[in-house]
Design a protein around this motif. Sequence first.
Motif: not given
Length: 296
Positions: A182-191, A193-195
């Motif tokens: 996956t991309t860093e951009k996707f992971m940023a969005g997931e992080i 949302r996690e918070k």
Amino acid sequence: MKCGIVSLIGRPNVGKSSLINALLKTHALIISPKPQTTRNSVRCIWNDDNAQVIFTDTPGLYHVTNSRDKLGIFLNDAILDALDDTDCVLWLIDAGTRRLQPDDYSIAEILPKNRPVILVANKADKSDTSHAFRLYDNLHSFAAKIPVSAKTKRGIDTLMAAIMPHIPEGEAIYDPDILMDTTEKFMAGEIIREKVLMLLRDEVPHCVAVIIDEYKSPEEYPDRKKLYIRASLITETEGQKRIVIGANGSMIKHIGEISRKAIEEVTGLDVYIDLWAKVIPGWRRNPAALRRLGYA
């Protein structure tokens, strides 16, 4: 060399993402005590000198009550797609299960007939697994039954040893330095949302989505010294939006602060986050909105 795909399936909130984090020995996937934290099937890559195992995390089985529940349909389709493209399945259950639930029968019905399935009892540090294993023996014939604890890492090496005989020979698909497909951009969005899930546990558990509107890193924009992220927190109602913002903007500021720190740990970059709260009425039932949010 061996290389293969292992898909995880299970009821919501049994710890699929936590187990993959334990297997990879890093915080690759977002986790939360709320069901349906995982909304996309995400591939995480485990490597050693002789094998590459691609773990696919799937959403928890979602009960679609009507045809307007487009998000629920998307989540279930993601599970079926993952099971269709796998060499081995890990069915993750709670070690403390005392009786079978409707979800268990639904999962048993969609398990592939021509793939090995390993029954994995998570939270074995808290409960004896013998009763749970006997219950599930009535639903499927398993290649192995392994007790584990994603929290304490108990049984993780035993689980990997049980998986390996089912991984076919083949060259690695991914470079060994790649942790996630996956991309860093996707992971940023997931992080982010996690918070949101962590800070707003009961107020807005599933009505918030995250759109990364801008993602500008120093690698792409050499004039920048920080990774710049502008993101929108999408809710379904104005009341939910007010909760996300908080009194005098206190909540959205807090979400931004802890998200920034987590993204800095992942990327190794200094990060600036600009968060906004927006309303898309009924986005979980709106196909166009779901496509925009990446659920399509």
